[in-house]
Every structure is written in C-alpha cells, then in structure tokens.
Design a protein around this motif. Structure first.
Motif, short mmCIF file in Angstrom:
data_model
loop_
_atom_site.label_atom_id
_atom_site.label_comp_id
_atom_site.label_asym_id
_atom_site.label_seq_id
_atom_site.Cartn_x
_atom_site.Cartn_y
_atom_site.Cartn_z
N VAL A 77 -2.06 14.39 0.67
CA VAL A 77 -2.61 15.28 -0.35
C VAL A 77 -2.71 14.52 -1.67
CG1 VAL A 77 -2.11 17.34 -1.74
CG2 VAL A 77 -1.80 17.40 0.74
N GLU A 78 -3.85 14.63 -2.31
CA GLU A 78 -4.10 13.91 -3.55
C GLU A 78 -3.54 14.70 -4.73
OE1 GLU A 78 -8.32 13.64 -3.54
OE2 GLU A 78 -8.41 12.24 -1.85
N GLY A 79 -2.42 14.24 -5.27
CA GLY A 79 -1.83 14.87 -6.45
C GLY A 79 -0.72 15.83 -6.10
N ASP A 80 0.02 16.27 -7.13
CA ASP A 80 1.13 17.20 -6.90
C ASP A 80 1.08 18.41 -7.83
OD1 ASP A 80 1.86 16.04 -9.30
OD2 ASP A 80 3.56 14.92 -8.48
N GLY A 82 0.79 -1.22 0.00
CA GLY A 82 0.00 0.00 0.00
C GLY A 82 0.82 1.27 0.00
N ILE A 83 2.12 1.18 -0.31
CA ILE A 83 2.96 2.37 -0.31
C ILE A 83 2.61 3.22 -1.52
CG2 ILE A 83 5.31 3.25 -0.29
CD1 ILE A 83 4.55 1.60 2.15
N ARG A 84 2.33 4.49 -1.31
CA ARG A 84 2.00 5.34 -2.45
C ARG A 84 3.27 5.84 -3.12
NH1 ARG A 84 0.83 11.32 -1.46
NH2 ARG A 84 1.92 11.84 0.46
N PRO A 85 3.22 6.16 -4.39
CA PRO A 85 4.40 6.61 -5.11
C PRO A 85 4.93 7.92 -4.52
CG PRO A 85 2.63 6.04 -6.63
CD PRO A 85 2.05 6.05 -5.26
N VAL A 86 6.25 8.11 -4.65
CA VAL A 86 6.86 9.36 -4.22
C VAL A 86 6.30 10.49 -5.08
CG1 VAL A 86 9.02 10.64 -4.04
CG2 VAL A 86 8.94 8.22 -3.43
N SER A 87 5.91 11.59 -4.45
CA SER A 87 5.33 12.72 -5.18
C SER A 87 6.42 13.51 -5.88
CB SER A 87 4.56 13.63 -4.22
OG SER A 87 5.47 14.42 -3.47
N ALA A 97 9.57 16.17 -0.85
CA ALA A 97 8.66 16.05 0.29
C ALA A 97 7.36 15.41 -0.12
CB ALA A 97 8.38 17.44 0.87
N GLU A 98 6.66 14.89 0.88
CA GLU A 98 5.28 14.48 0.73
C GLU A 98 4.44 15.36 1.64
OE1 GLU A 98 5.21 10.28 1.53
OE2 GLU A 98 5.63 9.80 -0.57
N LEU A 99 3.27 15.75 1.17
CA LEU A 99 2.38 16.62 1.92
C LEU A 99 1.16 15.85 2.39
CD1 LEU A 99 2.38 19.93 -0.17
CD2 LEU A 99 3.36 19.59 2.10
N VAL A 135 7.33 27.23 1.22
CA VAL A 135 7.33 27.21 -0.24
C VAL A 135 7.12 25.78 -0.73
CG1 VAL A 135 8.76 27.54 -2.31
CG2 VAL A 135 8.75 29.27 -0.50
N VAL A 136 6.22 25.62 -1.70
CA VAL A 136 5.93 24.32 -2.30
C VAL A 136 6.21 24.41 -3.80
CG1 VAL A 136 4.22 22.54 -2.70
CG2 VAL A 136 4.16 23.85 -0.58
N ASN A 137 7.05 23.50 -4.28
CA ASN A 137 7.41 23.42 -5.69
C ASN A 137 6.90 22.10 -6.25
OD1 ASN A 137 10.19 22.37 -7.51
ND2 ASN A 137 8.92 24.06 -8.20
N GLY A 138 6.14 22.19 -7.34
CA GLY A 138 5.64 20.98 -7.99
C GLY A 138 6.13 20.89 -9.42
N PRO A 139 5.77 19.83 -10.12
CA PRO A 139 6.22 19.66 -11.51
C PRO A 139 5.82 20.81 -12.42
CG PRO A 139 5.28 17.62 -10.67
CD PRO A 139 4.98 18.68 -9.66
N ASN A 140 4.76 21.52 -12.08
CA ASN A 140 4.28 22.57 -12.98
C ASN A 140 4.22 23.95 -12.34
OD1 ASN A 140 2.18 21.70 -11.29
ND2 ASN A 140 0.64 22.58 -12.66
#
Length: 485
Positions: A321-324, A38-43, A189-191, A94-99
């Motif tokens: 948090v659902e999604g990145d 049940g490990i979720r993928p690294v964000s 990080a994971e949120l 500060v939060v940085n995501g792929p987009n």
C-alpha cells in the motif's frame, strides 16, 4: 495470535508462482531478490483484528434459539431456525495510522440498519459505543460495519420473521467487543493489496445491458509484521457474490460462503481473524453448482473452496500500500421513496428500521441514510447502505484515482437494492415480482444518488475525482452531515 506463513506454502497452493507478494512487500521491484536492497521504510501503521461469536443461543434468543428466523427468501416468517450448521461471527479489522484510526467489521446476518425502532441496536449506535469505549480514538464516523447478507443468517431486517430484542442486544454488544478488541490488539504492520479475476464464480440475474455487467474482481488486503513478510497478522477479502449458496429449503444457521472462506483462510494462514466483506452484490449471484455437491452443505463447502483458492492466489501476488495516511468521511443523503410495488405505509410496518427522522420522514415520505469513503495511503474503501449494483463500483474505478478500489455493500445500513444506472431500472421493474430487485428498492435513482455521494466523499478525503456532472448536479447542494448527530 500471529503465525508464520511460508513462501513455499503459498507456492504450493497457487501452483504457478515464481515469487510471492509477501516477498514483494519488502521488495517493490519486479522479480525476486534476496532482500539485500530495495527495502522500503517501515510504515507508521498499526493493525489489529478480532472476532466474536454471534450464534443465537437459548440465552440470547430464548427459549432455544428457534425464535430466530432466517432471512432472504420469499416473504414472511417461513423459516424459523431449526439449528446451527456452523457458528456465525462478527469480525473486525482496525487500522491505525499517524493521523487517524479506521475500523472495519462484518457480521454474518441478513443485514442491519443504521437505527432500529426497538432501541439503540443500529450500526450507528454500535459506532457511537465504539467511540465511547475507545475514548474517542475511533470516532463513530470512522467505523464501517457491513453484513454478509447470508440467506442462512438471522433475519435482523424483520421482513422474514425477525429476531427477539435480546438477540439485537447481544449482536450490538458483541460487535462493539470485537472492534474494541481489535483496536486493543493493534501492532505495527505493513499493508499490501492484491486482486485476481473471479468472474467465472458469479453471474448476473439479468442478461441485457446495462444490467448484464458484473464486478468479477476479488480483492485482498493483507497485514504483515514490518520487516517480516511471511508473518501475517490479519487479512481482508472483498468479493461480489450474494451469500445465497445455501438454498431456500435450508433452516440451519450459517454465514454462507463468506463464513466458510473466512474460517478457511484463518486456518490456512494460521491467524485468528480473516475478514470477508461482501462487495457490490446487487443482482450478482454465485455460480452455485460449479463446485459440485448434492446437498446445500456440500455445495457450500465446494463453492467456498473455490473462493478461498482465488483469495490465496490474490494473496500470493501482492503490492505494498502506497502511504500510511488514514482518512475517513461519512455523508448523509435523503431519498424520496417512490417504489411503485411496495407502498410507503407498508414499508413502515414491515421492517425493524427506525421510522423517525432523520432515517424516515412519514410527512415527506423520504428515507435517510449514510455512505462512507475511507483511504489508507492511496487505497480507497467505499461503503454503501445496501446491495449496490456493479455500476457503482465500476464508476468509482473509472472516476477516482486510487491504487485500488475496495467496495463494501450493506455497510452501516440496509436499503435493499441500489439499482444503477437509472437507465437500467425499467428492465428491473419489468421483472418484478418474480425478481425481487425492484421490490426491495427505495427508488429508481437511489443507486445513482449513492454513486454521486461516494464521488463527493472520495473528493472529501482528497483523492482525485473526475466529476459526473450530468448525473450528480441535482445532488450538488446536499448536506453531508447526519442531522442531529
């Protein structure tokens, strides 16, 4: 610095937990597990946090810091600072995501404006400086800066004596430095998010509907290292109590309960920065005496301990948090000034806010300001330019489909009370001047106007929104861009 937070420590603090959300970050299934499945993928997220001291000193507020007045009680220069109870800070997350990248910050002052008459000291000036300092990596529209509204904080509004220009310079520079430092310290990080009921810690100043309702939810956002749910990087707390535990007889500088809670959470979790963002504080006051204490400082410490306890409970029951995806929008709105108590010409001379367009038009007697909406994954962050009434947040929860709804008051501007719904305005007006909600207010409908702008902003970042056509039709053709920006 990043430090381990043990599951055992959080169990001991909450007393009744079977498994913590730090474990649930890794295992999005009900019940506890050894983590073997049940490990979720690294964000794709990165998070950084930092803080900078903004305590007035002889250098930043000469000759000795006493040129700084405290704001929030009464009217006029009644409370020059006589010292410092505890240092005050600006904290950044500060939060940085792929987009994209999103920056949150909060300073421990009475409140700040989008733009100042004295010079480039406004919160949107800070955002522009952040954009420049990061080479555009953090666009100015992606910066959300709030004030904790401490009534023991410097009067950066100007109504209660104000602060010297040298302090505004210092505050601007330290805010930019905190956000840039947070950006430069970002790490994978994971949120996760959590919430707990804290209604018993607050009260409304009005007993009759629609003004009796409060937003009693305390919300948290926690960043941890990927694959290690016990290693906390930073935390955010979002709660709706006015920063008024320190009474009007206090003359010592402090950030009131938000500062106490932030410092305590930092110590408890062993992290450098825990950001407290005040939420919909309009007419919502802390239950000052429930924690006990005979002096202002004793009441402050005891109330802060109660909020800290709820925050830790929320952190012990988290969900990922659902999604990145990181998406942000900013909308400009213009409101006609119709306050029947404080004439427009008096307003012009009373505060430090810019008195030129687009922020103020003397010819049209209008006020310009901004609202922001941001999302990280499926979590909404709504930011309003003043002391938002709970009805605004409750409408966002009802009409915007999101995993969680964070709400930031006094963000990127401060226009006083954002009274909503407009149907409740007559009772607020009738209570003036003993109650100041109608005194420090632009118009009877500005709260509804802000709510409609937020709904439109949430749709801009592609969240599913149920329109409020009856309330919002008059704003349908509003220009979302800040003129001249």
């Amino acid at each position: 610095m990043q430090s381990k937070v043990t599951i055992k420590a959080l169990k001991n603090h909450s007393g009744t937990l079977l498994c913590t959300a730090f474990l649930a970050i890794l295992i999005p299934l009900s019940g506890c597990s050894d983590g073997s499945d049940g490990i979720r993928p690294v964000s794709g997220l990165q998070v950084g946090a930092a803080k900078r001291d903004i305590t007035p000193t002889a250098d930043t507020a000469p000759p000795d810091g006493s040129s700084v007045f405290l704001g929030g009680y009464g009217l006029g220069p009644e409370r020059p600072s006589t010292g410092v109870l505890e240092p005050i800070y600006v904290r950044a997350f500060v939060v940085n995501g792929p987009n994209g990248t999103l920056a949150f910050a909060q300073n421990e002052t009475q409140g700040m404006f989008a733009a100042y008459e004295q010079g480039p000291y406004g919160l949107l000036d800070v955002a522009a400086a952040v954009e420049a300092a990061t080479g555009g990596a953090i666009p100015r529209s992606h910066v959300i800066i709030g004030s904790d509204h401490s009534h023991a904080g410097p009067d950066t509004i100007g109504v209660w004596g104000g602060v010297p220009e040298s302090y505004l310079t210092y505050l601007r520079d330290q805010t930019v430095a905190a956000i840039v430092a947070a950006y430069e310290s970002r790490t994978p990080a994971e949120l996760s998010i959590g919430a707990v009921d804290a209604t018993d810690l607050i009260r409304s100043q009005f007993d009759a509907p629609p003004n009796a309702v409060v937003d009693g939810e305390l919300r948290v956002l926690v960043a941890t290292e990927p694959g290690d749910a016990t290693s906390v990087i930073a935390a955010m707390i979002n709660f709706s109590a006015h920063a008024t535990v320190m009474g009007s007889d206090n003359t010592l500088i402090s950030g009131d309960w938000p500062s106490v809670v932030a410092s305590s959470i930092e110590s408890e979790l062993g992290i450098d920065t825990a950001l407290v963002m005040v939420a919909d504080v309009g007419r919502t006051q802390p239950q000052r005496d429930i924690g006990g204490g005979d002096t202002n400082e004793e009441r402050l410490r005891s109330y802060g301990a109660l909020v800290e306890e709820r925050a830790l409970l929320a952190m012990a029951d988290l969900e990922p948090v659902e999604g990145d995806e990181v998406s942000v929008t900013q909308r400009f709105l213009r409101e006609t000034y119709t306050n029947p108590i404080l004439p427009f010409v008096v307003l012009q001379g009373l505060i430090l806010r810019s008195n030129t367009p687009p922020w103020l038009s003397a010819e049209e007697e209008t006020i310009g300001t901004v609202v922001s909406a941001a999302r990280i994954g499926n979590v909404l962050f709504a930011a309003v330019p003043g002391e938002g009434y709970p009805a605004i947040q409750l409408a966002m929860e009802e009409r915007v489909e999101a995993q969680q709804h964070f709400f930031f008051g006094l963000a990127n501007d401060q226009l006083g009370y954002l009274i909503a719904p407009e149907e409740g305005y007559p009772d607020i007006l009738a209570a003036a001047p003993d109650n100041d909600n109608a005194v420090f207010n632009v118009s009877s409908q500005i709260g509804d106007h802000v709510q409609c702008a937020l709904l439109a902003a949430a749709a801009d970042i592609e969240l599913l929104v149920e329109p409020d056509e009856a309330r919002c039709a008059q704003y349908a053709d509003e220009n979302a861009q800040i003129p001249g920006m």
